[in-house]
Design an enzyme around this catalytic site. Sequence first.
Site, PDB file in Angstrom:
ATOM      1  N   LYS A  96     -40.677 -67.077 -41.747  1.00  0.00           N
ATOM      2  CA  LYS A  96     -40.141 -67.117 -43.236  1.00  0.00           C
ATOM      3  C   LYS A  96     -38.676 -67.024 -43.038  1.00  0.00           C
ATOM      4  CE  LYS A  96     -40.822 -63.974 -47.145  1.00  0.00           C
ATOM      5  NZ  LYS A  96     -41.604 -62.835 -47.828  1.00  0.00           N
TER       6      LYS A  96
ATOM      7  N   SER B  93     -44.127 -63.286 -51.801  1.00  0.00           N
ATOM      8  CA  SER B  93     -43.009 -64.259 -51.782  1.00  0.00           C
ATOM      9  C   SER B  93     -43.132 -65.147 -50.466  1.00  0.00           C
ATOM     10  CB  SER B  93     -41.744 -63.488 -51.398  1.00  0.00           C
ATOM     11  OG  SER B  93     -41.899 -62.436 -50.566  1.00  0.00           O
TER      12      SER B  93
ATOM     13  N   SER C 265     -46.359 -59.487 -50.516  1.00  0.00           N
ATOM     14  CA  SER C 265     -45.900 -60.857 -50.306  1.00  0.00           C
ATOM     15  C   SER C 265     -46.393 -61.634 -49.107  1.00  0.00           C
ATOM     16  CB  SER C 265     -44.315 -60.787 -50.168  1.00  0.00           C
ATOM     17  OG  SER C 265     -43.618 -60.151 -51.107  1.00  0.00           O
TER      18      SER C 265
END
Lengths: 89, 471, 488
Positions: free
Chosen positions: C77, C152, C176
């Site tokens: 990420k 997210s 997330s």
Amino acid sequence: MTGKISKDEILKLAKLSRLEFSESETKKLLKDIGNIMKLTSKIEKYDSSEVTYDNIQRDYEKPEYDSCTHDEILSGGINKNGFFFVKKY
Amino acid sequence: MKYNLVCGFETHIELSTENKLFCPCKVKFGSEPNSNCCPVCIGAPGTLPVLNKQAVIYAIKMGLALNCKINLFSKMERKCYFYPDLAKAYQISQNDLPLCGPGFVELDSGKKIRINHIHIEEDAGKIKNESDGIYVDYNRAGVPLIEIVSEPDISSIEEAQEYIEKLQLTARYVRVSDARMQEGSIRCDVNISVKPENSDELGTRIEIKNMNSIAFIAKALKYEYERQVDILESGKKLVQETRRFNEQKNCTESMREKEDASDYGYFPDPDLSSICLEQEKIDEIKKNLPEMYYSRKKRYIKLGIPEKTANLLIKYVNVSDFFDLAIKNCKSPEKVANLIIGQIFSFLGSETEKESFGISILPKDLNYLVNLISDNKLNMASAKNLLSKALENNKNLKDLANKFVSESPKFDLKQVCCECVKNCPEAVKDYLSGKEKALQVIIGKVMAKTRGSADAVEAKNIIKNIIKEKK
Amino acid sequence: MSKNKGLIRKIHDALVSKKVSCFELTSWYLREIEKSDLNAFITVTKEQALESAKKVDEKINKNQEIGLLEGVPMSLKDNFSTKNILTTCASKILENYVPIYNATVYEILKNQGCILLGKNNQDQFAMGSSNETSYFGPVKNPHDKTKVPGGSSGGSCASVAAGLAAFAMGSDTGGSIRQPAAFCGIVGMKPTYGSISRYGIIPLASSLDQAGPLTLTVEDNSIIFDCLAVHDPKDETSCKLARKKTFDSLDSSIENLKIGIPTNCFEGSDKEVYNAVENAAKFYEKFGAKITYFAFPELDFSMPVYCVLGRAETASNMARFDGIRYGYKYKGEYSDVNDLMTKTRSEALGDEVKRRILVGSYVLNSGYYDSFYKKSLVAKNLITKKFAEKFEEFDILITPTSPTTAFGFNYAGDDPLKMQLADICVVNANIAGIPAISIPCGYDSNNLPIGMQIMSKCWSEDLLLRVAYKYEKENFFAKIIGGVQFEI
């Protein structure tokens, strides 16, 4: 958590956070914070004097770090004579 | 109407730990900007602080030396505000649970200036304001600081000066900082207000920053006191604000509206655990604290050292430590003191050199030299010369002294004095008729005979006695 | 279908038996990433990946032993700091930010020999549940490109589900990792707070953030967890306990589990989600598990606590982005340095980010501190205590990961709080610090994946993974959609 938040308060908080909001954004914020206040009204019943802080002792162990060069440190910002530089207009 | 000065200090002292407070950068002062930084202290995204235990121990030492209660539980907090020298836009500091609780500094008069608390925090970087822009250097960012907050107990400029001097001494004696104002390792912000003599109500508090020496603190306080009194007497009101001291103009100037503590948004730093201490550990630290300057001064005065000399001896802990070693089994501590503040200090010259006291002379050698004087093998004048020689040429003092003594003419001072008295009947007559100065003639003859090695003071006493006996 | 080995072990076998070279494998992944229209990547590290792959091949060709993770292509990420590689957090304010150091997570995986394919798209600064707040555009769900992948960690989950990476790393502050894992039909675990080092992960809410693996199978998750769950002296919140390896006990028995189902988490769920998760829970009954439904009223406080504490910490974490030392700097004229900071931040921080900063600032200032922040801490402690009590009664708790399956774009419209409330099942584990995993347990009538969330007490990831593994063994729902195909 009493009452509503005023537009003036939003301006003050924005200044504190180095942010600018447009008129429409400010309206949205008033609504957003109002909703949060509603949502968080449930917490009101708690007694803030009961707060405890994490007191799990963690021994300090000297960490090993990779060293960074002087140039690497300066590589992100605008650099003049080895200083980080903010131009004056 | 007479107004009283009410004054308190917030003093920051840089700790001389090996590393910065939250990262492994060394605490050293590099001349090249941003040459002593790492991702943690420039606030690179994603970096985390790790607390330097040595800094906590240093802070505890200072707290104990200032008679503070050490809190077994304290926490680190984020103090949030924006400024280019603050890399994370928050300073990791402490708030409602600081490391040290109330304590005090005792002034020479016996008055105690109370300390509200001491907390640890990290220093910010340095900003240079030039005509074309702002230059920021983070070498200093993350250096450990202790902030000592006093109560507004100070009521005169002299007290203010003494308070700061004593904080400096304390920091140097527990060896947590060199506390030099010119270098910024001790910085003071003063809060000053005035109140009418008979009133209990405190006046508007004004903060003054940017005073780089104790002399400037005195000047700033004097100016500010007069300014405040003037305003109040003319019926106007004082604005609570922060002012800075202008060295060139010798006055204080307005800086900015004093920020409310609320604007800092303090909250416990979630990246750091609380500081939990054990009483045993604190007791151990207390046991091992070095002897403080005030007890040493008392001791020196008891030994017959004049107060002015004693103050010079205790000003730097290295000097005092040297002195203490040099006077072990010494017959005349006062002579040792005089040689230190005389010959050695003038050799060293600067305050910095006096502070580090890096001389080649060993304390026991100075002890030896002074004992030679007491044994009449050497006079003070010669001793001073030998000492200067040893310092300047980096020679062993004991060897020099022994050589000098062995080469000196051997004489029996009493015998020489007798001879000279006999040879100066005119001088004796003059002395007996009241002319003190006539003795000098005889002393001069003694000095000539011993080629300057005799102790003039000693000779004078012997001559006086001889004349008395002869009468 | 047989589920003997997870993807990592399959890749390892293929490399060791020289069925495929690391270079070939990495090239396939890179090609698929290039072809993909999911927008799951912000940065692709093509040259570096191929260089690393060549080094692994050198070792294999010399018949040297390689580790289990060596040569396995993965993605991170974009809030994991990667030295000399662009790290943006999907924000304009870091659009040109290149870190000068590595996050510990990346350092460990790199030392294990993993191949970094690139940095995944995400919600801006991890604020969001749909990957729509990214400055670099939204990510599409591989199962249905008209739907969001969740957030997210949307890009990371979409990558794994679409065969664009063998596994990915995400971060979880209020769900997330788990919510997008559920939306994308893969396995995502948030470990106990303090398990995996946070050093180098650009923080959202420091007391809630945890990194976690996103994988196709539970076994893969276990392998990565075992290698990352080590103490890091650079992170004071990192646990010092030596952790039990979870991989070795994955297949051990799980007789007579005491399963608790908090009914509040099921209320408000779509019917299909409700049924799928309930059935999934019932699977354990054949091992003697006992399921108890119970009301957990304290969970009502999780969302308010999350909003208050989270935003307060976020406001302070975001304050350092001012353009002076790194990142985007406002290009026009400004009157002084404060004006520069204001203009930089206002222009380059996304709307959701600015909104949360302001709420956080509101929480922390003066009169409100006692009512909001301190009381939230009290409530947080209470929730943590209650969970600990529940775990004396139950071994695990089961809930849906999300009340719905993947929704369409612009689901929340004008109401950011609506999006937040979608996290109602997942945010609890962050507040209480407990480990939680989402595994696929079916599909709805639109073929969108449904996720089951399992939670257990602190430091018991071995139990959590074992329980998940048992379910997955007989109920394998994960799919690789397109991309580099493997049979598992």
